[in-house]
Design a protein around this motif. Structure first.
Motif, PDB file in Angstrom:
ATOM      1  N   UNK A  76       0.122  -6.641 -11.866  1.00  0.00           N
ATOM      2  CA  UNK A  76       1.186  -6.496 -10.856  1.00  0.00           C
ATOM      3  C   UNK A  76       0.664  -6.658  -9.424  1.00  0.00           C
ATOM      4  N   UNK A  77      -0.645  -6.865  -9.266  1.00  0.00           N
ATOM      5  CA  UNK A  77      -1.177  -7.060  -7.922  1.00  0.00           C
ATOM      6  C   UNK A  77      -0.559  -8.281  -7.280  1.00  0.00           C
ATOM      7  N   UNK A  78      -0.638  -8.307  -5.945  1.00  0.00           N
ATOM      8  CA  UNK A  78      -0.135  -9.427  -5.154  1.00  0.00           C
ATOM      9  C   UNK A  78       1.378  -9.493  -5.129  1.00  0.00           C
ATOM     10  N   UNK A  79       2.009  -8.354  -5.417  1.00  0.00           N
ATOM     11  CA  UNK A  79       3.437  -8.288  -5.182  1.00  0.00           C
ATOM     12  C   UNK A  79       3.655  -7.234  -4.106  1.00  0.00           C
ATOM     13  N   UNK A  80       4.313  -7.654  -3.039  1.00  0.00           N
ATOM     14  CA  UNK A  80       4.461  -6.734  -1.892  1.00  0.00           C
ATOM     15  C   UNK A  80       5.917  -6.600  -1.540  1.00  0.00           C
ATOM     16  N   UNK A  81       6.202  -5.497  -0.838  1.00  0.00           N
ATOM     17  CA  UNK A  81       7.548  -5.311  -0.308  1.00  0.00           C
ATOM     18  C   UNK A  81       7.698  -6.039   1.017  1.00  0.00           C
ATOM     19  N   UNK A  87       3.451  -1.855   0.108  1.00  0.00           N
ATOM     20  CA  UNK A  87       4.137  -1.657  -1.175  1.00  0.00           C
ATOM     21  C   UNK A  87       4.486  -0.195  -1.257  1.00  0.00           C
ATOM     22  N   UNK A  88       5.734   0.070  -1.585  1.00  0.00           N
ATOM     23  CA  UNK A  88       6.189   1.454  -1.724  1.00  0.00           C
ATOM     24  C   UNK A  88       5.856   2.299  -0.502  1.00  0.00           C
ATOM     25  N   UNK A  89       6.024   1.691   0.663  1.00  0.00           N
ATOM     26  CA  UNK A  89       5.817   2.450   1.892  1.00  0.00           C
ATOM     27  C   UNK A  89       4.382   2.738   2.224  1.00  0.00           C
ATOM     28  N   UNK A  90       3.453   2.019   1.599  1.00  0.00           N
ATOM     29  CA  UNK A  90       2.032   2.238   1.857  1.00  0.00           C
ATOM     30  C   UNK A  90       1.382   0.917   2.251  1.00  0.00           C
ATOM     31  N   UNK A  91       0.447   1.005   3.189  1.00  0.00           N
ATOM     32  CA  UNK A  91      -0.380  -0.154   3.498  1.00  0.00           C
ATOM     33  C   UNK A  91      -1.472  -0.200   2.442  1.00  0.00           C
ATOM     34  N   UNK A  92      -1.459  -1.231   1.641  1.00  0.00           N
ATOM     35  CA  UNK A  92      -2.424  -1.286   0.554  1.00  0.00           C
ATOM     36  C   UNK A  92      -3.420  -2.423   0.693  1.00  0.00           C
ATOM     37  N   UNK A  93      -3.157  -3.301   1.652  1.00  0.00           N
ATOM     38  CA  UNK A  93      -4.070  -4.416   1.821  1.00  0.00           C
ATOM     39  C   UNK A  93      -3.963  -4.898   3.253  1.00  0.00           C
ATOM     40  N   UNK A  94      -5.033  -5.446   3.773  1.00  0.00           N
ATOM     41  CA  UNK A  94      -5.019  -5.937   5.158  1.00  0.00           C
ATOM     42  C   UNK A  94      -6.004  -7.079   5.284  1.00  0.00           C
TER      43      UNK A  94
END
Lengths: 223, 934
Positions: B29-34, B57-64
């Motif tokens: 499921x990685x690489x799917x963002x909001x 994703x889901x209100x969190x910064x998970x990647x930059x």
């Protein structure tokens, strides 16, 4: 108890109920929660859930669950000292599992994807790796497992998910939390709570990982 | 049917239709963002300005990741991409770090005990409001102190708190005074500070990395230095140690600590002796042709020649007409005049006496006799041949002194900088591309008109602009010789006394115990002939700091607001000074930040701030980049954190409420102006118009287009789409205008071109780059011209000099707890030491050592290296005191000396204005002994 669960002979309150209670217990304590501990209602609920586990796990002596003197301000200050701010700028006993991994973001991402897979998302303001969230997720999975078992659904899916979740997350960092707490001379309630959670999760890992399947040997003593 | 009890989690989209087979199902499921949004890390990682994308994703910064979308500015000059460093690349780790504060807290134990309780925002703000009101009623509003950094909060935070402080009449301690990135030597010379854009470095032929370590501190821009070498540029590092930047340089000059002025003056001497100096440039741009009287050593002034004459009119000797002529004040154009650089001449004074005069250049030549390359070599340790060789290159080639923010933290950093500036003057090395010198320097600020306007909307900005322009016209009418830059500079100087900002030196002197340190004569230069107190008394009695001594001696500080900084870590003297002298006076310490730090641990009320990606913001703008870099709010603040702007809006409401409950609605501020509390929110928000952060930012952008600093048509949506936009002009921000060049869309920025190309005057006493400071104090000290002086033994007579700098692994202390980065160094505080110094002391690699002097001590771990100069120890800054045994960090051994000459005033440009002339704290070359800790 649902009809399905009762028909399967699996008490729905057991594992699921204890996960739910532990989840609630690790949240920042409200005055009402503190009263629950002081007047013994918390220990009653815990004992009730423990009694319906498919294996034996003891809560420990009642005195170990003391909230220590009935002073709410001190109780919440202790929570902050142990789990939130600490005396050196960061919590000595972190309740976020991601802080026990090398890369918290990767941990949080996996958790978010875990929750999403089962149709869940975080409530606002919470982090996916907080122990309350992880415990609540286990509560959910265990509940769904019991429901599925009672209705002829796919139990294996939920069992695998619980196993993987404990192996990859809570099961690996709870012992570290327990070790960190030991060095802090915590109030008895929190020492006992973390010990119970760590023991419960360890027992549950073994229970879920039994080659003959969970629930088949309900009298095993893992506690 | 029973249901699971969900509180932390909630039902969202439907669960996966597939059964769960294993963790790999999650991994896929990685690489799917909001969403994806632009952020920048708005801390003062100077110059920073790196646009990053965050994936939510889901209100969190998970990647930059870095955006890498900067365009080439000048054809032929590399673009800035990819920007970013390892700190920025994992900023999310800090966003969710262990030190993150999530809830308002109130201290329940002793300060520093780590005992807190959670309180509601309402209670927290009530307590803060009551503390402020108590302070105002007891001591007056100047007892409310704000340490101006805003480093962790970004410019929106800084604007929020400073607007509040201004409205209640508190005092904001000048940022450049607090941190000391102010270059007094550059200021003495040019009357201002400035910087080129970083891509200008590419155009240099000689890069002198001096007091700087860009391999550590300028990671995103270092490539401009290495790329310059492809076109033949040579890179020198001038540093006592073989620094990490020396590794990548062509030459390393291992100058003895504190002797940089001698090196620079040695090069000047070589250039003058060999006739390599650019006479036309120094005639036109500097005070070197101005005549000085040889009887009293002062400039020849009109007041000498005419009764009632001006004190700021100076003279040349015109070689063409063989006469003494006035040096124009309004232009650097010489016309038909050819100012002499040599010779002695006679003039008749107004009192009838004849005196001998000579061009200042004659005095410089005389001074330089002390600095032949051979003599300079004995001082600085660089071979005379190397001094000559470099001097000859500097004379022929475009030379850029990349001056780090190290020089200003040296006791005689002003002399070092003045000597460097003299070297550049002699060789025409400023005011053209690829040449010059630089220091910390702010850029355009689109919020300037927004902060000044009295009504919302573009009309409000227009009116604010008209008001500023009217004041500038008025100043020009007063003195028709001043340029736009000089008018803006003068306006900011006059406004400084009425504003909320003040130099911290007086606060430290009266209220923080530094008076004792500063009266330690043996920690000063021996040319300080009188006790420090006497200089302070003279400076104050002569009115040189009129309006700037805030809070005054008799106003006890009661409330301290730390918003985005860490005063107990950063202040030289640190806990030793502040906890002992200041903290007991404070009835309330309010700490606002996104992470807990040492100052937070010693505060009373902790307010959790939103951080990058959790609030709308910009990066600090700087002349180094000239971009407005946007930071969008892409996630909700964690826990109960709020943006600083939101906090202060709520605080104004609460303060009004509490003031009304007390019946205390009006008081006088320190300037004698009436302050009211019953309409504070309305004044703070322009009658409620700016009740949301986004509205404020939107207005700032639009006001920026009105002022002309942003392209016409720029909106918030523009920045949300692009992440950044290039400024089109400097606007009216004094430090931006002081760049002294036009900001062009397709050229690098090289400062001072207004002086070299348009011949506009400098904001100095003489209207020229000024090397001769004919102030009594400077004569007394022998520093009327640049000279070399040995560093005083601050802290006592001990064998080691302590040097420092910013590390590779943190921006100040912001990332110091990042565990992934900690794996790239020891993960704990350490001191670099030469093996030859360690061995006789029985110190081995990794040993805990005790460093001490007469001021204090600290303990940390030894890291042995042959790259460190014997007699030098290096502790990079940024380690939190809590990481040191006993929480004692190097600041405990730093006396925090200031140089008495920086109190001088009553002289041209030696006047305080925001982030300029003031005494600044010193920490480099503090003396220590080091021993193995038991």
């Amino acid at each position: 108890m649902t009809e399905g669960a009762a028909a399967a002979g699996v008490p729905p309150d057991g594992r699921s109920g204890l996960y739910a209670l532990l989840s609630r217990s690790f949240a920042f304590p409200t005055p009402e929660f503190h009263r629950e501990i002081v007047d013994g209602r918390w220990l009653e609920s815990a004992s009730s859930s423990l009694a319906t586990l498919p294996y034996r796990l003891q809560p420990g002596a009642a005195g170990a669950w003391s909230a220590s003197g009935g002073d709410y301000d001190r109780f919440q200050s202790e929570y902050i000292r142990l789990f939130e701010v600490g005396a050196r700028g960061s919590a000595p006993c972190n309740l976020y599992g991601g802080h026990y991994a090398r890369d918290r973001l990767r941990t949080m991402e996996e958790l978010v994807r875990f929750y999403n897979f089962f149709g869940l998302r975080l409530s606002p303001g919470l982090m996916p790796d907080h122990i309350t969230v992880e415990l609540e997720f286990m509560h959910y999975l265990a509940f769904q497992e019991a429901e599925a078992g009672g209705s002829g659904g796919d139990v294996e899916s939920y069992l695998r998910a619980q196993r993987d979740f404990l192996d990859r997350h809570m099961g690996s960092w709870l012992p570290q939390l327990q070790a960190a707490l030991g060095a802090q001379r915590p109030l008895p309630f929190y020492r006992a709570l973390v010990r119970l959670a760590a023991r419960f999760v360890e027992c549950d890992r073994r229970y879920l990982g039994r080659p003959d399947g969970p629930g088949r040997l309900g009298e095993g003593n893992y506690g | 049917m029973a249901s699971p009890t969900l509180a932390a989690l909630q039902k969202a989209e439907a669960a996966s239709e597939q059964p769960y087979r294993g963790w790999e199902d999650i991994y896929r499921q990685q690489w799917r963002w909001d969403k994806v949004a632009w952020v920048s890390h708005c801390v003062d990682c100077y110059p920073g300005n790196c646009p990053f994308r965050v994936y939510v994703k889901d209100g969190l910064v998970l990647y930059e990741e870095p955006g890498a979308t900067y365009q080439e500015i000048e054809p032929g000059v590399p673009d800035h991409n990819p920007m970013g460093c390892q700190k920025g690349a994992m900023w999310g780790q800090m966003l969710y770090s262990k030190e993150r504060i999530l809830y308002p807290l109130k201290r329940v134990g002793e300060r520093g005990s780590g005992k807190w309780k959670r309180i509601s925002w309402d209670q927290a703000l009530s307590d803060v409001a009551d503390g402020i009101l108590d302070a105002i009623q007891e001591q007056g509003p100047q007892s409310i102190i704000h340490e101006m950094t805003g480093a962790q909060g970004g410019p929106m935070a800084l604007a929020a708190v400073m607007r509040f402080i201004g409205l209640v009449g508190g005092v904001s301690m000048d940022l450049d005074g607090v941190v000391n990135d102010f270059a007094p030597g550059m200021y003495l010379t040019f009357g201002k500070i400035f910087a080129s854009s970083v891509d200008d470095w590419f155009l240099s032929d000689i890069v002198l990395i001096w007091h700087m370590n860009p391999a550590y501190t300028r990671i995103p821009y270092y490539h401009f230095i290495s790329e310059a070498r492809y076109k033949g540029a040579e890179v020198y590092t001038i540093a006592p140690d073989f620094s990490p930047s020396a590794v990548h340089a062509d030459y390393h000059m291992p100058v003895r600590p504190g002797t940089d002025a001698a090196l620079a003056l040695g090069m000047c001497k070589a250039i003058v002796d060999e006739g390599l100096f650019d006479a036309a440039f120094i005639r036109e741009q500097t005070d070197l042709p101005l005549l000085a009287r040889l009887d009293n050593q002062r400039f020849l002034r009109q007041s000498d020649l005419q009764p009632g004459g001006r004190d700021d009119q100076f003279y040349f000797f015109d070689a063409k007409s063989s006469s003494v002529v006035e040096a124009p004040r309004g232009t650097l154009e010489l016309g038909n005049v050819q100012p002499a650089l040599e010779g002695r001449y006679r003039v008749r004074l107004a009192d009838g006496r004849d005196v001998e005069v000579a061009p200042v250049f004659e005095l410089v030549r005389k001074r330089l006799e002390e600095y032949t390359p051979e003599k300079a070599s004995t001082i600085c340790g660089i071979h005379a041949d190397d001094i000559r060789a470099l001097a000859r290159k500097v004379a022929r080639k475009r030379t850029n002194i990349l001056l780090g923010f190290n020089s200003c933290k040296n006791y005689h950093g002003d002399l070092m900088e003045r000597a460097m500036c003299l070297l550049l003057a002699l060789t025409r090395n400023w005011g053209r591309k690829g040449a010059g010198i630089r220091i910390w320097s702010a850029g355009p600020w689109p919020g300037m008109m927004t902060g000044m306007k009295l009504m919302p909307g573009p009309e409000g900005a227009e009116r604010a602009l008209q008001m500023v322009d009217a004041m500038i016209r008025s100043l020009k009418a007063e003195d028709p010789t001043i340029s736009q830059e000089l008018a803006v500079t003068e306006l900011s100087t006059r406004a400084a006394a009425m504003g909320e900002m003040a130099p911290p030196a007086f606060f430290w002197y009266y209220h923080c115990g530094f008076r004792d340190n500063w009266n330690h004569t043996e920690w000063h230069d021996p040319s300080m002939r009188r006790p420090f107190d006497e200089y302070m008394d003279e400076a104050l009695s002569k009115g040189w700091w009129q309006g700037h001594v805030r809070p005054g001696e008799n106003t006890i500080p009661r409330v301290y607001i730390e918003c985005g900084g860490d005063t107990l870590r950063r202040t030289r003297g640190g806990q030793n000074q502040l906890l002992k002298h200041l903290w007991p006076k404070l009835k309330m310490v309010v700490f606002i930040d996104w992470r807990m730090n040492t100052t937070g641990m010693f505060s009373d009320i902790v307010l959790p701030a939103a951080t990058h990606a959790e609030k709308i913001n910009f990066h600090f703008s700087t002349a180094h980049m000239n971009q407005m870099v946007f930071n969008d709010q892409s996630v909700e603040p964690a826990g109960e954190a709020k943006s600083e702007a939101q906090m202060f809006r709520l605080l104004t409401l609460k303060l009004e409420e509490r003031a009304k409950a007390r019946g205390f609605l009006e008081y006088l501020d320190g300037h004698g102006m009436t302050k009211r509390l019953d309409d504070l929110y309305a004044r703070y928000t322009l009658n409620g118009y700016f009740d949301e952060d986004e509205k404020l930012v939107r207005e700032m952008i639009e006001d920026g287009t009105v002022e002309g600093v942003l392209p016409e048509g720029t909106t918030l949506e523009t920045l949300r789409r692009r992440g950044y936009i290039r400024f089109t002009d400097w606007g009216h921000s004094p430090m931006a205008v002081n760049q002294g060049s036009d900001l062009k869309p397709n050229e690098v920025h090289s400062p001072l071109r207004h002086h070299t190309e348009k011949k506009l005057p400098y904001p100095t006493l003489t209207r020229r780059a000024q090397f001769y400071i004919d102030h009594d104090w400077f004569f007394e000290a022998g520093e009327e011209l640049p000279t070399h002086k040995e560093v005083p033994k601050m802290g006592g007579d001990y064998p080691f000099v302590l040097t420092s700098g910013h590390p590779r692994w943190s921006i100040h202390a912001a990332n110091i707890m990042n565990r992934i980065i900690q794996d790239t160094h020891q993960g704990r505080p350490f001191m670099f030491m030469n093996s030859d110094d360690a061995a006789p002391r029985g110190i081995r690699e990794g040993d805990q050592v005790r460093a001490y002097n007469d001021m204090g001590e600290f303990r940390l771990w030894a890291k042995l290296s042959p790259a460190v100069r014997p007699g030098q120890v290096i502790v990079y800054n940024g380690f939190e005191p809590v990481m040191f045994p006993g929480w004692k960090d190097p600041s405990n051994a730093e006396p925090g000396m200031v140089k008495w000459l920086h109190l001088a005033g009553g002289y041209g440009h030696l006047r305080y204005r925001s982030m300029c002339w003031q005494p600044v704290p010193i920490d480099r070359s503090v003396r220590l002994e080091v021993e193995r800790a038991g």
